[in-house]
Design a protein around this motif. Structure first.
Motif, mmCIF file in Angstrom:
data_model
loop_
_atom_site.group_PDB
_atom_site.id
_atom_site.type_symbol
_atom_site.label_atom_id
_atom_site.label_comp_id
_atom_site.label_asym_id
_atom_site.label_seq_id
_atom_site.Cartn_x
_atom_site.Cartn_y
_atom_site.Cartn_z
ATOM 1 N N ARG A 124 0.857 -1.193 0.000
ATOM 2 C CA ARG A 124 0.000 0.000 0.000
ATOM 3 C C ARG A 124 0.890 1.239 0.000
ATOM 4 O O ARG A 124 1.049 1.915 1.007
ATOM 5 N N LYS B 20 12.124 7.785 3.169
ATOM 6 C CA LYS B 20 11.878 8.014 4.598
ATOM 7 C C LYS B 20 13.202 8.112 5.344
ATOM 8 O O LYS B 20 13.363 8.944 6.241
ATOM 9 N N GLU C 24 6.353 0.535 7.174
ATOM 10 C CA GLU C 24 5.882 1.602 6.300
ATOM 11 C C GLU C 24 5.089 1.042 5.120
ATOM 12 O O GLU C 24 5.551 0.128 4.434
ATOM 13 N N ASP C 25 3.924 1.578 4.915
ATOM 14 C CA ASP C 25 3.121 1.286 3.733
ATOM 15 C C ASP C 25 2.824 -0.206 3.519
ATOM 16 O O ASP C 25 2.877 -0.706 2.392
ATOM 17 N N ASP D 278 4.626 3.831 11.067
ATOM 18 C CA ASP D 278 4.533 5.244 10.728
ATOM 19 C C ASP D 278 3.132 5.635 10.269
ATOM 20 O O ASP D 278 2.630 6.704 10.599
ATOM 21 N N ASP D 279 2.494 4.766 9.504
ATOM 22 C CA ASP D 279 1.186 5.104 8.939
ATOM 23 C C ASP D 279 0.089 5.096 9.998
ATOM 24 O O ASP D 279 -0.868 5.868 9.917
#
Ligand code: OAA
Ligand code: MG
Length: 581
Positions: free
Chosen positions: A182, A200, A272-273, A295-296
């Motif tokens: 994602r 990042k 992340e993602d 992080d998200d």
């Protein structure tokens, strides 16, 4: 003599003090790497991005490091090099060309790359980060020149520890890892998601001051379900559908174990993602055994909370008196909602359950309400409140009367004129956050938010927008992006030697960020400080996070420094050239 058995060897301690190369801690099944280190000089020095200074090598350095003849006669200082590069970058018409030029600089002269980025953060952030990094990931195969970061794929099952040992740096402090499912609001980009951990971590160094050599970008390639990529002849990843279930979790578990074995207890792993279903599970599974941070979910939550805390000065009402409506009930939406509830519960001395009742979420099926509870994914269940079904956002606004509207569904232009007008008819100063990235996925533009609200909205967005002029007033919206938080947050964990992340640290980070908004910022309608002072902001966030780690007994680096802000500032990486002996 006593016989040494296999199990004796296996139980060898995890990394002695001088076990820099992980040789003592490797079990008998794992091969070790025959490291050899040498001083870079001459031609190889010019090709070593960490030490290369290009035309800035001094006369003396050219003598002692065998550089005579390998460089033209002129000696430039770093400032002039910076000016030349910035001129070059500004010549490019397309952001992607700028991205490629910056990547090449990073690969050629690391210090100059970071100096340029730090000194021109507002101009270059949209290039190395959202929105351009999104386009770079989409086209990663075509623009691929040299690999950055570490690629771990299903093919490496059983050998991940060895793969980690292939990375040239031994003292890693921060890993950002993705599985590419994602990427921003762009969906599954498979192995090409590597642009995200790379970007990042560039920010970790530039904005947070973590040494670049201590940062490791990782992409775990378990396949992709993106048909376009699977059929793209230049795709760089495994050409297969995503592994799921046990196969997926075993690979991730091997990775998590290998990382801890190789780098120890204090290594920070930032997820992340990842797609929702894996993101929540991975965080829940590893938060008690590893130093992990999503992080998200958590970074975005902290940055949004900071904006809301700071906006109290503009709305003149405490957060506990607000009603929140989210479009999107994924990682960002539920993560933010949970942190707001935690904050309000502390503000009001109430339970988190009670505080959640002020917060409503809309997903693709409409308002999340009690009657849908049985069919909801677990992470959405706490948000199912008593209400009759409402099928869309506009209906939900009319039913709930929110004061704050937050978009986190990755659906571009979902905040239509009707939506903004409805918010403006309920509120004197509607608070609107369009968080989805990159710019194409933003729920509305800054211009739309200000125009449709007739200049009354307090607006922030995930991707950057230029200032907007409306009826003679200039509105500067700010970027509610987790880039404000994660670099300083990570630095705080690193300097305190933290071993776990605690939710109170997210609150501490949000409060530190909100505390950095100046009167000047408020006067322009901003609810975040400007990115140009991000290093100072990061130091304050780091200090607050570290202080919380000490308070909670989660800090491993003792004694606690007296002045933590100073400690944070002084431990930040500076990209100014060093002189070589
Ligand atoms: O990368 C960004 O700009 C913010 C973020 O984490 C995301 O959108 O997934
Ligand atoms: Mg992200």
């Amino acid at each position: 003599m006593e016989k040494v058995t296999n199990s004796d060897l296996k139980s060898s301690v995890n990394g002695g003090v001088v076990d820099v190369y992980g040789e003592d801690s490797a079990t008998i099944e794992h091969n070790i790497t025959p490291w050899s280190l040498s001083v870079s000089s001459g031609y190889s020095l010019l090709r070593d991005p960490r030490y290369n200074k290009g035309l800035a090598f001094t006369e003396k350095e050219r003598d002692t490091h065998y550089l005579r003849g390998l460089l033209p006669p002129v000696v430039l200082d770093q400032k002039l090099q910076e000016k030349r590069l910035l001129n070059n970058i500004r010549q490019y018409q397309f952001p992607l060309q700028k991205y490629m030029a910056l990547t090449e600089l990073q690969e050629r002269n690391e210090r100059l790359f970071y100096k340029l980025l730090i000194d021109n953060v507002e101009e270059l952030l949209p290039i190395v980060y959202t929105p351009t990094v999104g386009e770079a990931c989409q086209k990663f195969g075509s623009i691929f020149r040299r690999p950055q970061g570490l690629f771990i794929s299903l093919k490496d099952k059983g050998k991940i520890l060895d793969v980690l040992k292939n990375w040239p740096e031994r003292n890693i402090q921060v890993i950002v890892v993705t599985d590419g499912e994602r990427i921003l609001g762009l969906g599954d980009l498979g192995c090409q998601g590597m642009g995200i951990p790379v970007g990042k971590l560039a920010l970790y160094s530039a904005l947070g001051g973590v040494r670049p050599s201590a940062c490791l970008p990782v992409t775990i390639d378990v396949g992709t379900n993106n048909e376009k990529l699977l059929n793209d002849e230049f795709y760089i990843g495994l050409r297969q559908k995503r592994a799921t279930g046990q196969e997926y979790s075993e690979l991730l578990h091997e990775f998590m174990s290998a990382v801890k074995q190789n780098y120890g207890e204090n290594i920070l792993i930032q997820f992340e993602d990842f797609a929702n279903h894996n993101a929540f599970e991975l965080l829940a599974k590893y938060r008690d055994t590893h130093l992990v941070f999503n992080d998200d979910i958590q970074g975005t939550a902290s940055v949004v909370l900071a904006g809301l805390v700071s906006a109290q000065k503009l709305t003149n009402s405490p957060l506990a008196e607000h009603t929140f409506l989210f479009l999107g009930a994924g990682e960002a939406g539920t993560g933010i909602a949970e942190l707001i509830a935690l904050y309000i519960s502390k503000q009001m001395n109430a339970s988190v359950e009670e505080s959640r009742k002020k917060i409503w979420l809309v997903d693709s099926k409409g308002l999340i309400v009690n009657s849908r509870k049985d069919s909801l994914q677990d992470f959405k269940k706490p948000w199912a409140h008593e209400h009759e079904p409402v099928k869309d956002l506009l209906g939900a606004i009319k039913a709930i009367n929110p004061t704050v509207l937050i978009g986190s569904a990755g659906i571009g232009r979902a905040f239509t004129k009707e939506v903004i007008e409805a918010m403006s008819s309920i509120n004197e100063r509607p608070l609107i956050m369009a968080l989805s990235n990159p710019t194409t996925q933003s729920e509305c533009t800054a211009e739309e938010a200000y125009t449709w609200s007739k200049g009354r909205a307090i607006f922030a967005s995930g991707s950057p927008f230029d200032p907007v002029e409306y009826e003679g007033n200039v509105f500067v919206s700010t970027q509610a992006n987790n880039a404000y938080i994660f670099p300083g947050f990570g630095l705080g964990l690193v300097i305190s030697g933290a071993i776990r992340v605690h939710d109170d640290m997210l609150l501490a980070a949000a409060e530190a960020l909100a505390g950095q908004v100046s009167k000047e910022n408020y006067d322009k309608g901003m609810i975040y400080p400007s990115f140009s002072s991000i290093r100072k902001i990061s130091a304050h966030i780091a200090a607050n996070v570290a202080a919380k780690a000490y308070e909670l007994g989660l800090a491993g680096r003792l004694p606690r420094p007296k002045d933590i802000v100073k400690c944070a500032e002084s431990s930040m990486y500076s990209p100014t050239y060093r002189l070589y002996r």
